[in-house]
Each structure stands twice: as structure tokens, then as C-alpha cells.
Write a protein that holds these residues in place. Structure first.
Motif, PDB file in Angstrom:
ATOM      1  N   SER A   1       0.826  -1.252   0.100  1.00 50.68           N
ATOM      2  CA  SER A   1       0.245   0.050   0.047  1.00 50.68           C
ATOM      3  C   SER A   1       0.875   1.204  -0.048  1.00 50.68           C
ATOM      4  N   GLN A   2       2.111   1.150   0.159  1.00 54.93           N
ATOM      5  CA  GLN A   2       3.030   2.531   0.315  1.00 54.93           C
ATOM      6  C   GLN A   2       3.838   2.612  -1.010  1.00 54.93           C
ATOM      7  N   THR A   3       3.615   3.786  -1.349  1.00 57.22           N
ATOM      8  CA  THR A   3       4.333   4.130  -2.733  1.00 57.22           C
ATOM      9  C   THR A   3       5.549   5.010  -2.276  1.00 57.22           C
ATOM     10  N   GLU A   4       6.808   4.773  -2.911  1.00 58.23           N
ATOM     11  CA  GLU A   4       7.990   5.260  -2.792  1.00 58.23           C
ATOM     12  C   GLU A   4       8.008   6.660  -3.636  1.00 58.23           C
TER      13      GLU A   4
ATOM     14  N   ASP B   1       9.480  13.385  -7.568  1.00 56.16           N
ATOM     15  CA  ASP B   1       8.277  13.425  -6.849  1.00 56.16           C
ATOM     16  C   ASP B   1       8.412  14.698  -5.882  1.00 56.16           C
ATOM     17  N   GLU B   2       9.476  14.579  -5.052  1.00 55.07           N
ATOM     18  CA  GLU B   2       9.557  15.476  -3.825  1.00 55.07           C
ATOM     19  C   GLU B   2       9.664  16.799  -4.447  1.00 55.07           C
ATOM     20  N   GLN B   3      10.625  17.009  -5.607  1.00 60.05           N
ATOM     21  CA  GLN B   3      10.762  18.411  -6.058  1.00 60.05           C
ATOM     22  C   GLN B   3       9.479  18.922  -6.679  1.00 60.05           C
ATOM     23  N   ALA B   4       8.520  18.063  -7.312  1.00 59.67           N
ATOM     24  CA  ALA B   4       7.518  18.635  -7.690  1.00 59.67           C
ATOM     25  C   ALA B   4       6.396  19.002  -6.817  1.00 59.67           C
ATOM     26  N   GLY B   5       6.460  18.244  -5.558  1.00 57.76           N
ATOM     27  CA  GLY B   5       5.461  18.597  -4.441  1.00 57.76           C
ATOM     28  C   GLY B   5       6.144  19.829  -4.140  1.00 57.76           C
ATOM     29  N   GLN B   6       7.377  20.142  -3.721  1.00 58.25           N
ATOM     30  CA  GLN B   6       7.862  21.467  -3.168  1.00 58.25           C
ATOM     31  C   GLN B   6       7.415  22.716  -4.310  1.00 58.25           C
ATOM     32  N   PHE B   7       7.436  22.106  -5.523  1.00 63.74           N
ATOM     33  CA  PHE B   7       7.108  23.189  -6.502  1.00 63.74           C
ATOM     34  C   PHE B   7       5.704  23.799  -6.332  1.00 63.74           C
ATOM     35  N   VAL B   8       4.793  22.638  -6.393  1.00 60.88           N
ATOM     36  CA  VAL B   8       3.542  23.084  -6.088  1.00 60.88           C
ATOM     37  C   VAL B   8       3.138  23.928  -4.701  1.00 60.88           C
ATOM     38  N   SER B   9       3.855  23.512  -3.750  1.00 61.97           N
ATOM     39  CA  SER B   9       3.570  24.208  -2.556  1.00 61.97           C
ATOM     40  C   SER B   9       3.882  25.557  -2.375  1.00 61.97           C
ATOM     41  N   VAL B  10       5.159  25.805  -3.307  1.00 61.06           N
ATOM     42  CA  VAL B  10       5.551  27.311  -3.318  1.00 61.06           C
ATOM     43  C   VAL B  10       4.547  27.994  -4.272  1.00 61.06           C
TER      44      VAL B  10
ATOM     45  N   PRO C   1      -8.021  30.786   1.247  1.00 64.11           N
ATOM     46  CA  PRO C   1      -7.578  29.836   0.346  1.00 64.11           C
ATOM     47  C   PRO C   1      -7.974  28.426   0.592  1.00 64.11           C
ATOM     48  N   PRO C   2      -7.719  27.732  -0.530  1.00 64.92           N
ATOM     49  CA  PRO C   2      -8.231  26.357  -0.507  1.00 64.92           C
ATOM     50  C   PRO C   2      -7.078  25.325  -0.257  1.00 64.92           C
ATOM     51  N   VAL C   3      -7.257  24.267   0.162  1.00 66.55           N
ATOM     52  CA  VAL C   3      -6.237  23.052   0.293  1.00 66.55           C
ATOM     53  C   VAL C   3      -6.112  22.402  -0.931  1.00 66.55           C
ATOM     54  N   LEU C   4      -4.830  21.952  -1.225  1.00 72.31           N
ATOM     55  CA  LEU C   4      -4.322  21.310  -2.418  1.00 72.31           C
ATOM     56  C   LEU C   4      -3.923  19.745  -2.081  1.00 72.31           C
ATOM     57  N   VAL C   5      -4.737  18.838  -2.737  1.00 72.72           N
ATOM     58  CA  VAL C   5      -4.311  17.447  -2.300  1.00 72.72           C
ATOM     59  C   VAL C   5      -3.367  17.130  -3.213  1.00 72.72           C
ATOM     60  N   LEU C   6      -2.312  16.430  -3.246  1.00 67.43           N
ATOM     61  CA  LEU C   6      -1.218  15.824  -3.837  1.00 67.43           C
ATOM     62  C   LEU C   6      -1.583  14.230  -4.073  1.00 67.43           C
ATOM     63  N   TYR C   7      -1.623  13.604  -5.153  1.00 67.61           N
ATOM     64  CA  TYR C   7      -1.895  12.009  -4.873  1.00 67.61           C
ATOM     65  C   TYR C   7      -1.267  11.604  -6.065  1.00 67.61           C
ATOM     66  N   LYS C   8      -0.864  10.243  -6.028  1.00 65.08           N
ATOM     67  CA  LYS C   8      -0.350   9.347  -7.296  1.00 65.08           C
ATOM     68  C   LYS C   8      -1.398   8.201  -7.559  1.00 65.08           C
ATOM     69  N   GLY C   9      -1.630   8.431  -8.874  1.00 66.62           N
ATOM     70  CA  GLY C   9      -2.423   7.250  -9.494  1.00 66.62           C
ATOM     71  C   GLY C   9      -3.886   7.560  -9.184  1.00 66.62           C
TER      72      GLY C   9
ATOM     73  N   ASP D   1      -2.363  15.298  -9.378  1.00 65.90           N
ATOM     74  CA  ASP D   1      -1.296  14.245  -9.546  1.00 65.90           C
ATOM     75  C   ASP D   1      -0.333  15.011 -10.380  1.00 65.90           C
ATOM     76  N   THR D   2       0.873  15.134  -9.784  1.00 67.23           N
ATOM     77  CA  THR D   2       1.981  16.031 -10.446  1.00 67.23           C
ATOM     78  C   THR D   2       2.596  15.184 -11.881  1.00 67.23           C
ATOM     79  N   ASP D   3       2.288  14.040 -11.765  1.00 65.72           N
ATOM     80  CA  ASP D   3       2.589  13.301 -13.211  1.00 65.72           C
ATOM     81  C   ASP D   3       1.942  14.002 -14.386  1.00 65.72           C
ATOM     82  N   PHE D   4       0.692  14.667 -14.283  1.00 63.01           N
ATOM     83  CA  PHE D   4      -0.005  15.524 -15.169  1.00 63.01           C
ATOM     84  C   PHE D   4       0.855  16.507 -15.704  1.00 63.01           C
ATOM     85  N   PHE D   5       2.146  17.187 -15.198  1.00 64.21           N
ATOM     86  CA  PHE D   5       3.097  18.045 -15.685  1.00 64.21           C
ATOM     87  C   PHE D   5       3.858  17.151 -16.696  1.00 64.21           C
ATOM     88  N   THR D   6       4.038  16.021 -16.395  1.00 64.80           N
ATOM     89  CA  THR D   6       4.984  15.372 -17.503  1.00 64.80           C
ATOM     90  C   THR D   6       4.217  15.157 -18.777  1.00 64.80           C
TER      91      THR D   6
END
Length: 280
Positions: free
Chosen positions: A58-61, A66-75, A98-106, A133-138
Motif C-alpha cells: 500500500s505504500q508508494t516510494e 516527486d519530492e521536487q514537484a511537491g515542493q514546486f506546487v507548495s511554493v 485559500p483552498p487546500v491542495l491534495v497531492l496524490y499518485k495514481g 497528480d503531479t504526473d500531469f506535468f509530465t
């Protein structure tokens, strides 16, 4: 866009380590194929993905990317908070929440339905959260030809703009009318909602440049290119279909780019009233 080392937002809900739940049979390459097919044909394939599995518990590495994309979205989200936190009092005399932004994968769930790479980023007014899902940037860069960090920032700003519409009471009123309208009329209202969000994104870009000085040469062009690449007519052509205006829900490429630039050039909320515009 200069974003590294800058303040991030506290309104991030990170679900990415949960990965894709379930135990279906579609593997990694298959998932990507389904997502791309669904995206280009305008089909929500979330039900096909909800039973898929990452194949390793159940855990995704999270990767370094991914970490950089999350930081980018946060900024970027933090920048929208500061911009709209000033624009609201200055132009309409009320505070901004302001809204909350949910980051997810899949795949993940929202009160507005399933969220997946097939649905793309969206704002859910039921819980006032953005799902991304930050994969959308790709996908934007590789499949749509809309690369660059400011193109990605435009995507975040566009979804935040839907929250701005919600805060102003516009989104709720428009969606109420859509529920009573024919499919063609509902689509036409949706186009006005989306083009207004593009215009509001332009206001954000203008204010971000003025307040933070973080935009670099070519950034605005990246956002305009992204707006152009995700116009309904362009997406339908790229999917091998003849553009059908009555099915458009976001506006043509020219409309999306033009309304973004209108917001960027004027910085005025009144100039983003797509509902009063005779010509889009």
C-alpha cells in the motif's frame, strides 16, 4: 520561474505515499496507456484504474522528482495565497480564504468523484480542495508540448482560480444553471467558467511578477503556450477527431490564450467577466 528555496504553503494534503489502492490486473505501462487514451478522448477512465495496484503493497516510494514537484506546487500555492490575499481586499473589499491542495499518485477519492490521471487536475467545490497528480506535468510536457515550470504553475493557478470563483459565488450560481440546462447550453456555460479561470490565472501571473519578481524571460509565453495546447479544438484534433464546438467545455486554444493575456495585461477582476462578454 524562480521558486527554489522560497516559502511553501501549509495548505497541502499529501496523499502520494498511499499510491494506487486495490488489486486489479492493469500494470504500470497499461495504466499509462489507459490514462493517455482517456485524457485525449475526454473519457473519465477512473473506474478502470480504481482496481489497479502498484504491485508492492500500500505504500508508494516517492522519487526525488516527486519530492521536487511537491515542493514546486507548495511554493506556487503559497504565491497564489499571497496574491489573492491582497487582490480580494483591494478590489472587492473582502478577505480571501485559500483552498487546500491534495497531492496524490495514481488514484484517490474526492466528494466530487474519483481523481486520477484521466480526470486531470480539478477543483472540488464540495470540500473546497484542489486535486492534483503531479504526473500531469509530465503529460503536459511530453504529450501536449506544454513544458516549463511556469506552464505547470499556470495549471495550479487555474485550479486556484476556480476556488476564487467559488469564493465570489460565481461557480455555485453557474453550476446551478448548468444543472437545469441542455447539454449544449451546459457546455457553453462551462466554457465561460473555464475562460474566466484562465483570465484570473493571468491576474495571478501579473501580481506574482509584481510582488515577487520571480518570473523569468519566457515564463508568460510558457503559460500562453500551455493555454493554447489545452484548448478543446486542439485536443480534439490531436485525438484524431474533427473539432465539434457544441462539445467544447473549456474553450478554443485562441480563447484560452486570449483570456489569460487579458487578465495578465489588466490585472482587474472586472475585466474577467466572461459571463457578460458578447464575444469570447
Amino acid at each position: 520561474m524562480q521558486w527554489k528555496g522560497r516559502r511553501g504553503s501549509g495548505n497541502i494534503e499529501d496523499r502520494r505515499r498511499a499510491g494506487i489502492s486495490g488489486g486489479g490486473a492493469i500494470g504500470g505501462v497499461g495504466v499509462l496507456a489507459v490514462v493517455i487514451i482517456g485524457y485525449f478522448l475526454g473519457i473519465d477512465v477512473t473506474p478502470l484504474l480504481e482496481g489497479t495496484s502498484t504491485g508492492s503493497g500500500s505504500q508508494t516510494e516517492l522519487t526525488a522528482a516527486d519530492e521536487q514537484a511537491g515542493q514546486f506546487v507548495s511554493v506556487t500555492l503559497a504565491d497564489t495565497e499571497e496574491v489573492w490575499g491582497h487582490v480580494f481586499p483591494e478590489q472587492i473589499g473582502q478577505p480571501y480564504q485559500p483552498p487546500v491542495l491534495v497531492l496524490y499518485k495514481g488514484v484517490t477519492q474526492s466528494p466530487c468523484g474519483g481523481a486520477s490521471g484521466a480526470t486531470g487536475p480539478f477543483y472540488c467545490p464540495n470540500d473546497q480542495k484542489i486535486y492534483l497528480d503531479t504526473d500531469f506535468f509530465t503529460t503536459m510536457s511530453r504529450e501536449l508540448g506544454a513544458g516549463g515550470d511556469f506552464a505547470a504553475a499556470y495549471v495550479v493557478a487555474h485550479e486556484v482560480a476556480h476556488h476564487v470563483q467559488d469564493e465570489l459565488g460565481i461557480l455555485g450560481q453557474a453550476n446551478e444553471v448548468r444543472q437545469r440546462a441542455s447539454e449544449a447550453d451546459s457546455n457553453a456555460i462551462s466554457v465561460r467558467i473555464e475562460l474566466q479561470a484562465d483570465c484570473l490565472s493571468g491576474i495571478w501571473a501579473r501580481e506574482a511578477d509584481a510582488r515577487f519578481g520571480t518570473l523569468e524571460a519566457g515564463d508568460v509565453e510558457e503559460a500562453v503556450n500551455a493555454a493554447h495546447r489545452i484548448g478543446d479544438d486542439t485536443l480534439q484534433r490531436n485525438a484524431g477527431r474533427t473539432p465539434m464546438p457544441h462539445t467544447f467545455t473549456h474553450g478554443t486554444s485562441d480563447q484560452r490564450a486570449r483570456w489569460f493575456l487579458r487578465g495578465y495585461k489588466t490585472g482587474n477582476l472586472d475585466q474577467c467577466d466572461t459571463f457578460a462578454a458578447r464575444k469570447l
